[in-house]
Design a protein around this motif. Structure first.
Motif, PDB file in Angstrom:
ATOM      1  N   ILE A   3      46.004 -23.047  -5.462  1.00  0.00           N
ATOM      2  CA  ILE A   3      47.058 -21.732  -5.766  1.00  0.00           C
ATOM      3  C   ILE A   3      48.558 -21.740  -6.668  1.00  0.00           C
ATOM      4  O   ILE A   3      49.225 -20.744  -6.958  1.00  0.00           O
ATOM      5  N   VAL A   4      48.845 -23.077  -6.942  1.00  0.00           N
ATOM      6  CA  VAL A   4      50.276 -23.054  -7.784  1.00  0.00           C
ATOM      7  C   VAL A   4      49.449 -21.451  -9.430  1.00  0.00           C
ATOM      8  O   VAL A   4      50.148 -21.040  -9.771  1.00  0.00           O
ATOM      9  N   ASP A   5      48.206 -21.786  -9.356  1.00  0.00           N
ATOM     10  CA  ASP A   5      47.608 -20.409 -10.409  1.00  0.00           C
ATOM     11  C   ASP A   5      47.925 -19.780  -9.601  1.00  0.00           C
ATOM     12  O   ASP A   5      48.403 -18.286 -10.396  1.00  0.00           O
ATOM     13  N   ALA A   6      47.669 -19.495  -8.918  1.00  0.00           N
ATOM     14  CA  ALA A   6      47.453 -17.794  -8.196  1.00  0.00           C
ATOM     15  C   ALA A   6      48.740 -17.704  -8.040  1.00  0.00           C
ATOM     16  O   ALA A   6      49.378 -16.488  -8.619  1.00  0.00           O
ATOM     17  N   VAL A   7      49.730 -18.204  -7.640  1.00  0.00           N
ATOM     18  CA  VAL A   7      51.297 -17.947  -7.344  1.00  0.00           C
ATOM     19  C   VAL A   7      51.928 -17.624  -8.688  1.00  0.00           C
ATOM     20  O   VAL A   7      52.698 -16.627  -9.255  1.00  0.00           O
ATOM     21  N   ALA A   8      51.295 -18.454  -9.432  1.00  0.00           N
ATOM     22  CA  ALA A   8      52.555 -18.075 -10.869  1.00  0.00           C
ATOM     23  C   ALA A   8      51.516 -16.817 -11.789  1.00  0.00           C
ATOM     24  O   ALA A   8      52.161 -16.090 -12.660  1.00  0.00           O
ATOM     25  N   SER A   9      50.004 -16.597 -11.203  1.00  0.00           N
ATOM     26  CA  SER A   9      50.311 -15.821 -12.087  1.00  0.00           C
ATOM     27  C   SER A   9      49.883 -14.065 -11.628  1.00  0.00           C
ATOM     28  O   SER A   9      50.688 -13.238 -11.790  1.00  0.00           O
ATOM     29  N   THR A  10      50.736 -14.183 -10.073  1.00  0.00           N
ATOM     30  CA  THR A  10      51.422 -13.083  -8.981  1.00  0.00           C
ATOM     31  C   THR A  10      52.815 -13.420  -9.967  1.00  0.00           C
ATOM     32  O   THR A  10      52.510 -12.411  -9.642  1.00  0.00           O
ATOM     33  N   LEU A  11      53.538 -14.161  -9.560  1.00  0.00           N
ATOM     34  CA  LEU A  11      55.153 -13.697  -9.696  1.00  0.00           C
ATOM     35  C   LEU A  11      55.279 -13.640 -11.689  1.00  0.00           C
ATOM     36  O   LEU A  11      56.167 -12.980 -12.030  1.00  0.00           O
ATOM     37  N   GLU A  12      53.635 -13.942 -12.451  1.00  0.00           N
ATOM     38  CA  GLU A  12      54.820 -14.387 -13.775  1.00  0.00           C
ATOM     39  C   GLU A  12      55.076 -15.505 -14.617  1.00  0.00           C
ATOM     40  O   GLU A  12      55.700 -14.618 -15.256  1.00  0.00           O
ATOM     41  N   ARG A  13      55.176 -16.399 -13.664  1.00  0.00           N
ATOM     42  CA  ARG A  13      56.120 -17.349 -13.920  1.00  0.00           C
ATOM     43  C   ARG A  13      55.042 -18.684 -13.718  1.00  0.00           C
ATOM     44  O   ARG A  13      54.629 -19.182 -13.672  1.00  0.00           O
ATOM     45  N   GLU A  14      55.948 -19.393 -15.113  1.00  0.00           N
ATOM     46  CA  GLU A  14      55.181 -20.046 -15.248  1.00  0.00           C
ATOM     47  C   GLU A  14      55.924 -21.044 -14.566  1.00  0.00           C
ATOM     48  O   GLU A  14      57.127 -21.883 -14.111  1.00  0.00           O
ATOM     49  N   LEU A  15      55.259 -22.389 -13.624  1.00  0.00           N
ATOM     50  CA  LEU A  15      55.169 -23.121 -12.474  1.00  0.00           C
ATOM     51  C   LEU A  15      54.609 -24.456 -13.069  1.00  0.00           C
ATOM     52  O   LEU A  15      54.038 -24.647 -13.433  1.00  0.00           O
ATOM     53  N   THR A  16      55.618 -25.441 -12.684  1.00  0.00           N
ATOM     54  CA  THR A  16      55.797 -27.458 -12.353  1.00  0.00           C
ATOM     55  C   THR A  16      53.931 -27.057 -11.839  1.00  0.00           C
ATOM     56  O   THR A  16      53.791 -26.723 -10.739  1.00  0.00           O
ATOM     57  N   PRO A  17      53.841 -28.482 -11.608  1.00  0.00           N
ATOM     58  CA  PRO A  17      52.293 -28.389 -10.694  1.00  0.00           C
ATOM     59  C   PRO A  17      52.732 -28.605  -8.888  1.00  0.00           C
ATOM     60  O   PRO A  17      51.718 -28.689  -8.027  1.00  0.00           O
ATOM     61  N   GLU A  18      53.713 -28.871  -9.171  1.00  0.00           N
ATOM     62  CA  GLU A  18      54.354 -29.021  -7.727  1.00  0.00           C
ATOM     63  C   GLU A  18      54.889 -27.562  -7.699  1.00  0.00           C
ATOM     64  O   GLU A  18      55.107 -28.036  -6.202  1.00  0.00           O
ATOM     65  N   GLY A  19      54.981 -26.929  -7.873  1.00  0.00           N
ATOM     66  CA  GLY A  19      55.225 -25.511  -7.191  1.00  0.00           C
ATOM     67  C   GLY A  19      56.344 -25.103  -7.422  1.00  0.00           C
ATOM     68  O   GLY A  19      56.999 -24.355  -6.894  1.00  0.00           O
ATOM     69  N   ARG A  20      56.888 -25.346  -8.260  1.00  0.00           N
ATOM     70  CA  ARG A  20      58.331 -25.099  -8.378  1.00  0.00           C
ATOM     71  C   ARG A  20      58.692 -24.068 -10.023  1.00  0.00           C
ATOM     72  O   ARG A  20      57.705 -24.057 -11.206  1.00  0.00           O
ATOM     73  N   PRO A  21      59.458 -24.019 -10.102  1.00  0.00           N
ATOM     74  CA  PRO A  21      59.366 -22.921 -11.480  1.00  0.00           C
ATOM     75  C   PRO A  21      59.965 -23.690 -12.812  1.00  0.00           C
ATOM     76  O   PRO A  21      60.600 -24.979 -12.223  1.00  0.00           O
ATOM     77  N   ALA A  22      59.638 -23.856 -13.872  1.00  0.00           N
ATOM     78  CA  ALA A  22      59.304 -24.494 -14.623  1.00  0.00           C
ATOM     79  C   ALA A  22      60.583 -24.774 -15.710  1.00  0.00           C
ATOM     80  O   ALA A  22      61.261 -25.276 -16.046  1.00  0.00           O
ATOM     81  N   ASP A  23      61.316 -23.702 -15.413  1.00  0.00           N
ATOM     82  CA  ASP A  23      63.044 -23.239 -15.834  1.00  0.00           C
ATOM     83  C   ASP A  23      64.166 -23.253 -14.609  1.00  0.00           C
ATOM     84  O   ASP A  23      64.893 -23.104 -15.066  1.00  0.00           O
ATOM     85  N   GLY A  24      63.566 -24.087 -13.696  1.00  0.00           N
ATOM     86  CA  GLY A  24      64.202 -24.544 -12.927  1.00  0.00           C
ATOM     87  C   GLY A  24      64.513 -24.050 -11.699  1.00  0.00           C
ATOM     88  O   GLY A  24      64.118 -23.008 -12.013  1.00  0.00           O
ATOM     89  N   GLY A  25      65.102 -23.761 -11.093  1.00  0.00           N
ATOM     90  CA  GLY A  25      66.118 -23.717  -9.646  1.00  0.00           C
ATOM     91  C   GLY A  25      65.240 -23.293  -8.881  1.00  0.00           C
ATOM     92  O   GLY A  25      63.916 -24.067  -8.132  1.00  0.00           O
ATOM     93  N   ARG A  26      65.203 -22.488  -7.586  1.00  0.00           N
ATOM     94  CA  ARG A  26      64.658 -22.320  -6.819  1.00  0.00           C
ATOM     95  C   ARG A  26      62.964 -21.157  -6.398  1.00  0.00           C
ATOM     96  O   ARG A  26      63.846 -19.908  -7.248  1.00  0.00           O
ATOM     97  N   LEU A  27      62.262 -21.444  -6.389  1.00  0.00           N
ATOM     98  CA  LEU A  27      61.018 -20.331  -6.152  1.00  0.00           C
ATOM     99  C   LEU A  27      61.086 -19.199  -5.096  1.00  0.00           C
ATOM    100  O   LEU A  27      60.928 -18.023  -5.642  1.00  0.00           O
ATOM    101  N   GLY A  28      61.660 -19.483  -4.254  1.00  0.00           N
ATOM    102  CA  GLY A  28      62.306 -18.631  -2.961  1.00  0.00           C
ATOM    103  C   GLY A  28      59.994 -17.852  -2.717  1.00  0.00           C
ATOM    104  O   GLY A  28      60.299 -17.038  -2.051  1.00  0.00           O
ATOM    105  N   VAL A  29      59.438 -18.573  -2.456  1.00  0.00           N
ATOM    106  CA  VAL A  29      58.554 -18.238  -2.447  1.00  0.00           C
ATOM    107  C   VAL A  29      57.145 -19.002  -1.472  1.00  0.00           C
ATOM    108  O   VAL A  29      57.647 -20.090  -2.028  1.00  0.00           O
TER     109      VAL A  29
END
Lengths: 330, 79
Positions: B19-45
């Motif tokens: 699911i992390v891969d699917a979310v990262a691909s949809t949002l076009e954002r890099e995510l940590t394995p924990e499903g958080r934005p790699a650049d910090g902050g909150r994802l909101g999804v």
């Protein structure tokens, strides 16, 4: 919700000093952070602003909760939110779209405004519960505005579904802010079901008809042991003030601000109105009377001619008489 | 590659995508394995799979089967 007598006493609700009807009058409540508590008798102290409101463990700093629906664009929304000084704003949950991305959440995050996700658009308990669970995951909050609509045309709340959702979400650790009709009996049932705040409508969503049944709203506010927030129907600032004067603890507005010709100005007006209404409600309005009651002394009036005989029916004083000072008859 | 459905649209992901891969691909954002934005902050999804919410803590361990139907939701103006 009809003929079933309750077999058990209503559950004890947690102490909520900010809304306890038996609490000290508002003008001496030393709960405002801006007010120094005083232990000495003397003139009552007056807080500079309404104190924060506790809703199920959450502290609401400003008693104007805003909605986000209806704004023409994010910039207009931002202006309105900032002008309103709101600290809690409700958002809907929808499929992620590449066009809007997560911009509303990002905006509130940037403005430091807490998010109150809602279940707007849900017609069944099942959908509302799934939406609430998604909201908790997405927005990382236990706050949820429960909104289950009966039909698209009236947008009136379906209280039966709403009651079930409230019960189940409260059991799952949510803090339910429950949108409901202005039915005082339903409000009590929702409170017993676990509502952290009861949010009766003033009038149907988006109508701007104001508070159609002030009697019911006042009754709901006077009996509730959880905060009461008027939600839906407010059209302009005076109606927000009226809600507070009727004893409500907070007001939620969306369209009234976002669809106003000048959302920024209306946001500010709502903020002032909620504050004014809170003070006015605590101050205690004068009783209504059918006959006039002079507010200035009757003695020492400046009058021409015989002061014992006020102007005649045509209202004209005798032009030949010089003005005199009436004497105190004692 | 496998195909899955994200918000009703068919997307291609590599075998063993989570699911992390699917979310990262949809949002076009890099995510940590924990499903958080790699650049910090909150994802909101948030994500649901077959009408059940998948907690963020389970995103990394949830491997998507071909044809899986994912819903990604976020906050929008309303209510």
């Amino acid at each position: 919700m009809t003929a079933h007598p309750r077999t058990s006493a209503p559950p004890e609700t947690a102490a909520r000093p900010a809304t306890d009807p038996d609490a000290s009058p508002r003008w001496v409540e030393p709960t405002s952070p801006q007010t120094e508590p005083t232990s000495q008798p003397g003139p009552a102290t007056q807080p500079a602003a309404p104190p924060p409101l506790t809703i199920g463990g959450y502290t609401l700093e400003n008693r104007l909760i805003m909605g986000t629906g209806g704004a023409s664009d994010l910039a207009a929304l931002e202006h309105a939110l900032v002008a309103s000084r709101t600290t809690l704003t409700t958002v809907a949950l929808r499929r992620y779209s590449p066009e809007t991305k997560t911009s509303v959440f990002a905006l509130l995050d940037r403005l430091g405004i807490d998010v109150l996700p809602n279940t707007a658009g849900c017609y069944t308990a099942r959908d509302a519960i799934l939406t609430a669970q998604l909201a908790r995951e997405a927005l990382e909050t236990d706050l949820i505005k429960v909104e289950v609509i009966a039909d698209e045309r009236t947008l009136l709340p379906d209280v039966v579904e709403t009651l079930e959702v409230t019960e189940r979400l409260a059991a799952q650790g949510f803090v339910p802010f429950v949108y409901t009709s202005d039915d005082p009996a339903a409000a009590l049932r929702l409170e017993q079901a676990g509502a952290a705040a009861v949010m009766p409508m003033g009038s149907p969503i988006g109508t701007g008809l104001g508070i159609l049944n002030p009697y019911n709203i006042e009754l709901i506010a006077s009996r509730a042991s959880v905060p009461v927030v008027v939600d839906a129907g407010i059209g302009t600032a005076s109606e927000a003030a009226q809600a507070m004067e009727l004893g409500c603890d907070a007001v939620l507005v969306a369209s009234a601000v976002t669809r106003a010709r000048d959302p920024r100005a209306m946001g500010r007006a709502m903020s002032l109105a909620v504050e004014a209404g809170w003070f006015a409600g605590g101050a205690g309005r004068i009783p209504r009377r059918n006959e006039a009651l002079a507010s200035s002394p009757q003695e020492g009036r400046v009058a021409s001619g015989d002061a014992e005989h006020p102007p005649t029916s045509n209202g004209a004083p005798d032009p030949s008489a010089a003005p005199t000072i009436t004497e105190d008859p004692r | 590659m496998i195909t899955v459905s994200v918000n009703g649209k068919t997307v291609e992901l590599q075998e063993d995508a989570t699911i992390v891969d699917a979310v990262a691909s949809t949002l076009e954002r890099e995510l940590t394995p924990e499903g958080r934005p790699a650049d910090g902050g909150r994802l909101g999804v948030a994500v649901s799979l077959a009408d059940a919410v998948v907690p963020r803590s389970a995103w990394q361990s949830t491997v998507l089967a071909p044809g899986a139907e994912l819903e990604l939701v976020t906050a929008v103006q309303g209510g």
